[in-house]
Write a protein that holds these residues in place. Structure first.
Motif, PDB file in Angstrom:
ATOM      1  N   LYS A  35       0.751  -1.169  -0.257  1.00  0.00           N
ATOM      2  CA  LYS A  35      -0.157  -0.465   0.065  1.00  0.00           C
ATOM      3  C   LYS A  35       0.729   1.485  -0.026  1.00  0.00           C
ATOM      4  N   TRP A  36       0.223   2.392  -1.181  1.00  0.00           N
ATOM      5  CA  TRP A  36       1.430   3.303  -1.089  1.00  0.00           C
ATOM      6  C   TRP A  36       0.495   4.363  -0.752  1.00  0.00           C
ATOM      7  N   ARG A  37       0.809   5.650   0.003  1.00  0.00           N
ATOM      8  CA  ARG A  37      -0.075   6.860  -0.026  1.00  0.00           C
ATOM      9  C   ARG A  37       0.011   7.932  -0.815  1.00  0.00           C
ATOM     10  N   ALA A  38      -0.561   8.655  -1.575  1.00  0.00           N
ATOM     11  CA  ALA A  38      -1.111   9.729  -2.199  1.00  0.00           C
ATOM     12  C   ALA A  38       0.541  10.622  -1.900  1.00  0.00           C
ATOM     13  N   VAL A  56      -3.812  -3.180  -8.303  1.00  0.00           N
ATOM     14  CA  VAL A  56      -4.783  -3.109  -7.766  1.00  0.00           C
ATOM     15  C   VAL A  56      -5.746  -2.223  -7.356  1.00  0.00           C
ATOM     16  N   SER A  57      -6.046  -0.773  -6.886  1.00  0.00           N
ATOM     17  CA  SER A  57      -6.696   0.134  -6.885  1.00  0.00           C
ATOM     18  C   SER A  57      -5.743   1.936  -7.090  1.00  0.00           C
ATOM     19  N   ILE A  74      -1.780   6.533 -15.305  1.00  0.00           N
ATOM     20  CA  ILE A  74      -1.773   4.993 -15.301  1.00  0.00           C
ATOM     21  C   ILE A  74      -3.339   5.147 -13.807  1.00  0.00           C
ATOM     22  N   SER A  75      -4.387   4.308 -14.246  1.00  0.00           N
ATOM     23  CA  SER A  75      -5.500   3.754 -13.180  1.00  0.00           C
ATOM     24  C   SER A  75      -6.142   2.808 -13.677  1.00  0.00           C
ATOM     25  N   ASN A 101      -3.957   7.379  -2.357  1.00  0.00           N
ATOM     26  CA  ASN A 101      -3.781   6.312  -2.246  1.00  0.00           C
ATOM     27  C   ASN A 101      -4.123   5.047  -3.539  1.00  0.00           C
ATOM     28  N   VAL A 102      -3.004   4.331  -3.813  1.00  0.00           N
ATOM     29  CA  VAL A 102      -2.408   2.695  -4.140  1.00  0.00           C
ATOM     30  C   VAL A 102      -2.415   1.189  -3.625  1.00  0.00           C
TER      31      VAL A 102
END
Length: 153
Positions: A35-38, A56-57, A74-75, A101-102
């Motif tokens: 998980k990555w924050r903005a 994933v998101s 890219i989304s 958030n990614v």
């Protein structure tokens, strides 16, 4: 993330169509959810990769080092970030940054190569896929080359 969820994510990722269902399950087992924050840097240009990320998101931006003014955004869920790093250990050519958030699924090169060594048909399909993508990229570059050359005047 459950094994079935990771397997489903890999099944949606275009690059991993080179794998059969069992191969995707084995890769899912070796993969790690991240998980990555903005505004977090997922990877930096020049870093030596250890694998690829499957989106994933969220939304990411890729850009050449020193030029954040023209990012490629890219989304698409299932987009593979750095697919070449599944087979080669060359420094990354671009920086990838989280816009919001990614979540990614990180697939280690070591797991992919181990699987490819055990399944020559997978190695062949992966090589064909990468070759096809490179030919497509080179064709696109050739189409814009005259425009690039004329803009330097």
């Amino acid at each position: 993330m459950q094994l079935d969820d990771a397997t489903t994510i890999l099944g949606r990722a275009d690059f991993f169509t080179v794998c059969d269902a069992e191969q995707r399950r084995l890769l899912a087992f070796a993969s790690e959810r991240k998980k990555w924050r903005a505004n977090s840097v997922i990877y930096q240009a020049g870093d030596t990769p250890e694998g690829a990320h499957v989106l994933v998101s969220g939304t990411v931006a890729t850009y050449q080092e020193g030029d954040e003014s023209n990012p490629y955004v890219i989304s698409s869920q299932g987009a593979v970030l750095g697919a070449m790093s599944l087979v080669v250990s060359k420094p990354r050519p671009v920086t990838v940054k989280a816009i919001d958030n990614v979540e990614t699924l990180f697939v280690p090169r070591s797991a992919f190569l181990k699987l490819a060594n055990q399944a020559p048909d997978l190695a062949r399909r992966a090589a064909d896929r990468i070759r096809s993508e490179l030919v497509g990229y080179l064709g696109a570059i050739e189409q814009v080359r005259p425009k690039i050359g004329s803009s330097k005047s």
